[in-house]
Design a protein around this motif. Structure first.
Motif, PDB file in Angstrom:
ATOM      1  N   ASP A 159      25.094  56.292  60.099  1.00  0.00           N
ATOM      2  CA  ASP A 159      23.780  55.840  59.628  1.00  0.00           C
ATOM      3  C   ASP A 159      22.730  55.873  60.733  1.00  0.00           C
ATOM      4  OD1 ASP A 159      25.058  55.362  57.280  1.00  0.00           O
ATOM      5  OD2 ASP A 159      24.614  53.221  57.169  1.00  0.00           O
ATOM      6  N   THR A 160      23.170  55.746  61.996  1.00  0.00           N
ATOM      7  CA  THR A 160      22.217  55.655  63.108  1.00  0.00           C
ATOM      8  C   THR A 160      21.371  56.918  63.243  1.00  0.00           C
ATOM      9  OG1 THR A 160      23.616  54.069  64.284  1.00  0.00           O
ATOM     10  CG2 THR A 160      22.008  55.313  65.601  1.00  0.00           C
ATOM     11  N   PRO A 161      21.966  58.123  63.339  1.00  0.00           N
ATOM     12  CA  PRO A 161      21.135  59.330  63.493  1.00  0.00           C
ATOM     13  C   PRO A 161      20.477  59.788  62.184  1.00  0.00           C
ATOM     14  CG  PRO A 161      23.439  59.926  63.504  1.00  0.00           C
ATOM     15  CD  PRO A 161      23.392  58.420  63.472  1.00  0.00           C
ATOM     16  N   TRP A 162      20.700  59.083  61.098  1.00  0.00           N
ATOM     17  CA  TRP A 162      19.932  59.311  59.876  1.00  0.00           C
ATOM     18  C   TRP A 162      18.732  58.368  59.838  1.00  0.00           C
ATOM     19  CZ3 TRP A 162      19.902  62.097  55.167  1.00  0.00           C
ATOM     20  CH2 TRP A 162      19.101  61.555  54.160  1.00  0.00           C
ATOM     21  N   THR A 163      18.995  57.089  60.051  1.00  0.00           N
ATOM     22  CA  THR A 163      17.967  56.077  59.807  1.00  0.00           C
ATOM     23  C   THR A 163      16.821  56.153  60.803  1.00  0.00           C
ATOM     24  OG1 THR A 163      19.690  54.638  58.914  1.00  0.00           O
ATOM     25  CG2 THR A 163      17.584  53.627  59.439  1.00  0.00           C
ATOM     26  N   PHE A 164      17.114  56.264  62.083  1.00  0.00           N
ATOM     27  CA  PHE A 164      16.019  56.320  63.060  1.00  0.00           C
ATOM     28  C   PHE A 164      15.113  57.539  62.833  1.00  0.00           C
ATOM     29  CE2 PHE A 164      18.604  53.368  65.754  1.00  0.00           C
ATOM     30  CZ  PHE A 164      17.641  52.384  65.867  1.00  0.00           C
ATOM     31  N   PRO A 165      15.649  58.757  62.723  1.00  0.00           N
ATOM     32  CA  PRO A 165      14.757  59.891  62.447  1.00  0.00           C
ATOM     33  C   PRO A 165      13.965  59.743  61.148  1.00  0.00           C
ATOM     34  CG  PRO A 165      16.846  60.683  63.282  1.00  0.00           C
ATOM     35  CD  PRO A 165      17.021  59.214  63.047  1.00  0.00           C
ATOM     36  N   VAL A 166      14.601  59.237  60.111  1.00  0.00           N
ATOM     37  CA  VAL A 166      13.899  59.069  58.834  1.00  0.00           C
ATOM     38  C   VAL A 166      12.741  58.089  58.981  1.00  0.00           C
ATOM     39  CG1 VAL A 166      14.135  58.053  56.540  1.00  0.00           C
ATOM     40  CG2 VAL A 166      15.794  59.741  57.315  1.00  0.00           C
ATOM     41  N   MET A 167      13.016  56.943  59.578  1.00  0.00           N
ATOM     42  CA  MET A 167      11.976  55.921  59.684  1.00  0.00           C
ATOM     43  C   MET A 167      10.847  56.354  60.611  1.00  0.00           C
ATOM     44  SD  MET A 167      12.860  53.547  57.608  1.00  0.00           S
ATOM     45  CE  MET A 167      11.980  52.062  58.073  1.00  0.00           C
ATOM     46  N   ARG A 189      22.251  62.274  69.369  1.00  0.00           N
ATOM     47  CA  ARG A 189      21.542  62.999  68.311  1.00  0.00           C
ATOM     48  C   ARG A 189      20.149  62.414  68.081  1.00  0.00           C
ATOM     49  NH1 ARG A 189      27.080  62.943  66.164  1.00  0.00           N
ATOM     50  NH2 ARG A 189      27.803  65.112  66.031  1.00  0.00           N
ATOM     51  N   VAL A 190      20.051  61.082  68.148  1.00  0.00           N
ATOM     52  CA  VAL A 190      18.743  60.445  67.971  1.00  0.00           C
ATOM     53  C   VAL A 190      17.796  60.871  69.085  1.00  0.00           C
ATOM     54  CG1 VAL A 190      17.513  58.249  67.920  1.00  0.00           C
ATOM     55  CG2 VAL A 190      19.712  58.460  66.746  1.00  0.00           C
ATOM     56  N   PHE A 191      18.261  60.839  70.337  1.00  0.00           N
ATOM     57  CA  PHE A 191      17.400  61.231  71.448  1.00  0.00           C
ATOM     58  C   PHE A 191      17.037  62.714  71.378  1.00  0.00           C
ATOM     59  CE2 PHE A 191      19.243  57.371  73.513  1.00  0.00           C
ATOM     60  CZ  PHE A 191      18.046  56.718  73.740  1.00  0.00           C
ATOM     61  N   ALA A 192      17.978  63.548  70.920  1.00  0.00           N
ATOM     62  CA  ALA A 192      17.668  64.972  70.775  1.00  0.00           C
ATOM     63  C   ALA A 192      16.577  65.179  69.725  1.00  0.00           C
ATOM     64  CB  ALA A 192      18.935  65.731  70.392  1.00  0.00           C
ATOM     65  N   PRO A 225       7.451  66.061  70.395  1.00  0.00           N
ATOM     66  CA  PRO A 225       6.650  65.374  71.428  1.00  0.00           C
ATOM     67  C   PRO A 225       5.847  64.200  70.886  1.00  0.00           C
ATOM     68  CG  PRO A 225       6.456  67.762  71.632  1.00  0.00           C
ATOM     69  CD  PRO A 225       7.201  67.518  70.364  1.00  0.00           C
ATOM     70  N   GLU A 226       5.450  64.273  69.609  1.00  0.00           N
ATOM     71  CA  GLU A 226       4.646  63.184  69.061  1.00  0.00           C
ATOM     72  C   GLU A 226       5.444  61.876  68.945  1.00  0.00           C
ATOM     73  OE1 GLU A 226       6.510  65.295  65.501  1.00  0.00           O
ATOM     74  OE2 GLU A 226       5.689  65.802  67.475  1.00  0.00           O
ATOM     75  N   LEU A 227       6.773  61.953  69.082  1.00  0.00           N
ATOM     76  CA  LEU A 227       7.616  60.758  68.994  1.00  0.00           C
ATOM     77  C   LEU A 227       8.048  60.246  70.363  1.00  0.00           C
ATOM     78  CD1 LEU A 227       9.975  61.694  65.987  1.00  0.00           C
ATOM     79  CD2 LEU A 227       7.819  60.415  65.949  1.00  0.00           C
ATOM     80  N   PRO A 252      11.332  54.215  74.820  1.00  0.00           N
ATOM     81  CA  PRO A 252      11.727  52.883  75.309  1.00  0.00           C
ATOM     82  C   PRO A 252      12.400  52.025  74.233  1.00  0.00           C
ATOM     83  CG  PRO A 252       9.526  53.439  76.082  1.00  0.00           C
ATOM     84  CD  PRO A 252       9.898  54.484  75.079  1.00  0.00           C
ATOM     85  N   CYS A 253      11.878  52.083  73.023  1.00  0.00           N
ATOM     86  CA  CYS A 253      12.466  51.306  71.927  1.00  0.00           C
ATOM     87  C   CYS A 253      13.879  51.780  71.620  1.00  0.00           C
ATOM     88  CB  CYS A 253      11.579  51.421  70.685  1.00  0.00           C
ATOM     89  SG  CYS A 253      12.294  50.693  69.187  1.00  0.00           S
ATOM     90  N   LEU A 254      14.073  53.078  71.515  1.00  0.00           N
ATOM     91  CA  LEU A 254      15.387  53.625  71.198  1.00  0.00           C
ATOM     92  C   LEU A 254      16.371  53.380  72.336  1.00  0.00           C
ATOM     93  CD1 LEU A 254      14.240  56.984  69.564  1.00  0.00           C
ATOM     94  CD2 LEU A 254      15.094  54.930  68.395  1.00  0.00           C
ATOM     95  N   HIS A 255      15.874  53.444  73.558  1.00  0.00           N
ATOM     96  CA  HIS A 255      16.725  53.185  74.722  1.00  0.00           C
ATOM     97  C   HIS A 255      17.253  51.757  74.679  1.00  0.00           C
ATOM     98  CE1 HIS A 255      17.299  52.281  79.135  1.00  0.00           C
ATOM     99  NE2 HIS A 255      17.996  53.397  79.017  1.00  0.00           N
TER     100      HIS A 255
END
Length: 738
Positions: free
Chosen positions: A185-193, A234-237, A243-245, A250-253
């Motif tokens: 769910d992690t690499p789905w939810t963060f990119p989606v949101m 995957r989220v960081f990739a 670039p706009e993200l 810092p939040c994701l880290h």
């Protein structure tokens, strides 16, 4: 094209699958398709899915040739979806009644956002229910669609896939898909949101998140928990490619560090021999993705050192907590000795015969019968000093400036209660409060009893769950006067509380405003609730149920009832106080209130004003009906589960045989009564008259005055319609000795 495509992956859940699918197919909203994915489950899941598909054309089943895991099973179902929105439902969870209708209505109101986030409740195998602790975020962000950048706090909600629905075009446009492994769910939810241009929220519990006693894959001990590192990679990739993200790094880290440390801290997640490796890999990722110049939060500083230092810090933390616990115990013991010494000093001071201490509803403010007595005493006997006990500073801040108060268990509370001549409460005082000889305790109760109370609960093991009856009776031994509004209450209280008190036939002070109400009082109450002019107001006031843990049962679809009432009607809902902070509000009530479908009056401080604002009361077995009868307005008893309620809690008489108005046994009967106007016919009037004669005998609008004059001032010649019951000699002696 259906509105929703609900994708349900299934693997080894045969014991829960039928309940899950039933919760879907029984929804009142029917514009959806179910894509059930059998992930090569070795149990009976495949056969169950085929059975449901054979009897409901909305169900399609995809049998995978091999087990691929939760994420890729969801991926397999997505190409088959034709709905406007995707909904990923885990096959051991369930939808709440009316959930899809509420979601569909909110989507339409918000103009079809990319993502809609809704609320959920954890349901436990032992029967408990707990609402999402961060549910307030769903309303804090406002009613209009937004982006994550505008309200980053939305990312503080549980990052799972199943508490949201997603516009299918948005998902396909961005190519979102689930990876293999744990924590998919992690690499789905963060990119989606982060990608969504329009996010909306729904403050309603739409899903019951089952907390299994065993079998939760993320609660198993396994090296598969190492997958969390790949998922955040995957989220960081994803962010690196856009670039706009970049501002989200810092939040994701921080989220990544918190998530990994949480896994490491759980004793049952990783084999002990693997914890050092997991920590080192987390540190490597933490360093690799740390934004330049970004300070490390205090709670994540463990990731700047080594494994040995982390273990030392953990042991030191545990030792520190143990020392703090022991220190608190020692301080508590010392404080207890000092408190007892101070109490002994106060106990030697004379009682103050003009000091009256009040409390209501477990120290929640100037409310109920004690509040009515307090207001009458200020008018009739200003020489009496009234002091209220409140539970905390927040409650104290809501009191009028001229109301004297003390905080529960504070030094001021102990000084006041040690010297007070009178105590007035509708709940038992704490066991730590010792009754001094000569002090007078007046207990007002909280209404006329229908359900079993106190000692009578000894006959109902289910009804007395969580109730310490012997302790309750020991506290009731302090009562001198027990206020009653009718002969029925007098007989019940004397049996249910076998203690040495005198029944005072004063009537219920809080009902004075109902007895004396006029058209102006009704109009003012309606204005305060926001009822439109000319509307017929239906007050629905259900009570709690002892036969379910938590006490809440959805007996009526409130949105349907509000719609069936039609134009010119306003539905007002008042939950039982014990349900006000539980999941009941989140099961649709709060959202319907926000949308103006109904008025949620659960938090209105004075229930008397809510009753004044209404034209008819619809209740089940709430004691509110006895108070409401003083208004001489129609009452409808909705008794669709009377047999279950009576068997679990017990009742002093059959309310369906001796009702205050018409009785409905099904929702269809209730809707007909309200739509046809039968709720106010001659039969209703006749039944109500008999009910009033029996249960409103002592309520004449002067109950509060009667309590003040007879019980506080000792005026033996005080007038009033109710018969006087002499109080104990100590009350008269106390007053005449000054």
């Amino acid at each position: 094209m259906p509105r929703f495509s609900i994708i349900v992956p299934c693997f080894k859940v045969q014991g829960f699958l039928r309940e899950c699918l039933d919760s879907l197919l029984d929804q009142s909203y029917r514009d959806f398709e179910v894509i059930a994915v059998d992930d090569r489950s070795p149990d009976g899941c495949g056969a169950i899915l085929d059975e449901f598909a054979a009897r409901d054309e909305r169900v399609r089943v995809l049998h995978l040739p091999e087990n691929v895991g939760l994420g890729r099973a969801r991926n397999a179902g997505m190409p088959l979806a034709t709905g406007d929105y995707l909904f990923f439902l885990d096959s051991d969870d369930t939808l709440t009644p009316g959930a899809l209708r509420a979601i569909a209505d909110r989507l339409a109101e918000a103009g079809d956002p990319d993502v809609l986030v809704f609320d959920y409740a954890r349901t436990y195998w032992w029967g408990g229910t707990r609402r999402n602790a961060l549910a307030h975020l769903l309303t804090d962000v406002g009613a209009d669609p937004f982006t994550a950048a505008e309200h980053p706090e939305i990312l503080d909600l549980l990052m799972v896939v199943w508490n949201k629905v997603y516009r299918r075009d948005f998902v396909e446009e961005n190519g979102f898909a689930f990876p293999p492994g744990y924590y998919e769910d992690t690499p789905w939810t963060f990119p989606v949101m982060l990608s969504a241009r329009r996010i909306a929220t729904l403050d309603r519990i739409c899903l019951n998140y089952r907390q299994r006693r065993q079998g939760n894959i993320l609660s198993t001990t396994s090296r598969k928990h190492f997958d969390i590192h790949d998922q955040y990679a995957r989220v960081f990739a994803f962010v690196d490619d856009r670039p706009e993200l970049a501002g989200w790094r810092p939040c994701l880290h921080r989220k990544m560090g918190e998530h990994c440390l949480d896994i490491l801290a759980k004793p049952d997640r990783l084999p002990p021999s693997d914890k050092g490796e997991f920590f080192r890999r987390t540190v490597e990722m933490f360093r690799a993705h740390r934004p330049a110049g970004e300070p490390v939060p205090a709670e994540l500083r463990a990731l700047t050192g080594g494994w040995a230092a982390y273990r030392v810090r953990r042991r030191a933390g545990r030792a520190g907590r143990e020392l703090a616990r022991r220190g608190a115990l020692l301080r508590g013991a010392a404080g207890g000795r000092a408190r007892r010494a101070a109490d002994a000093v106060h106990a030697r001071r004379p009682l103050d015969p003009r000091l009256v201490v009040y409390s209501a509803f477990s120290h929640r403010g100037v409310l109920g019968d004690p509040g009515a007595i307090y207001r009458a005493a200020r008018e009739i006997a200003p020489e009496l000093r009234g002091v209220w006990v409140v539970r905390d500073e927040e409650t104290a801040a809501l009191l009028p400036d001229d109301v004297e108060h003390v905080l529960l268990d504070s030094p001021a509370y102990r000084r006041i209660t040690a010297r007070a001549g009178f105590f007035v409460n509708n709940v038992n005082w704490p066991g730590s409060l010792a009754k001094r000889p000569g002090s007078v305790h007046i207990h007002t109760h909280q209404g006329t009893p229908l359900k079993y109370m106190a000692a009578d609960l000894l006959q109902r093991p289910g009804g007395r769950f969580g109730v310490d009856v012997p302790q309750m009776l020991r506290r009731a031994d302090r009562w001198d006067h027990s206020l009653v509004a009718n002969r029925h209450s007098e007989l019940v209280w004397e049996r249910a509380y076998p203690c040495h008190f005198a029944s005072a036939r004063t009537g219920s002070p809080r009902n004075d405003v109902l007895v004396t109400a006029d058209a102006r009082a009704t109009a003012a109450a309606r204005a305060r609730l926001g009822v439109p002019d000319g509307h017929t107001v239906v007050l629905y006031a259900p009570t709690r149920r002892e036969y379910v843990r938590g006490g809440h049962v959805d007996r009526i679809d409130l949105a349907r009832l509000a719609a069936d009432l039609g134009e010119g009607h306003t539905l007002v809902v008042r939950l039982h106080p014990s349900l006000a902070t539980g999941p009941a509000r989140g099961a649709g009530l709060s959202e319907l209130h926000r949308r103006g479908v109904l008025i949620d009056a659960t938090d209105a401080p004075h229930v008397e004003e809510v009753m004044l604002a209404s034209d008819v009361l619809v209740t089940d077995y709430s004691a509110l009906m006895f108070d409401y009868a003083n208004l001489d307005r129609p009452i409808v008893v909705h008794a669709d589960d009377w047999e279950a309620y009576r068997a679990s809690r017990g009742a002093y008489f059959d309310i369906t045989a001796e009702p205050p108005g018409h009785v409905s046994r099904t929702y269809r009967e209730l809707a007909w009564l309200l739509a046809s106007g039968s709720w106010r016919d001659e039969d209703s009037t006749r039944l109500r008259a008999a009910f009033r004669e029996r249960f409103c005998a002592y309520d004449d609008g002067r109950a509060a005055e009667r309590v003040v004059r007879r019980l506080l001032l000792g005026e033996t010649g005080a007038e009033g319609g109710a018969a006087a019951v002499p109080g104990p000699a100590t009350a008269r002696d106390l007053l005449t000795s000054t």
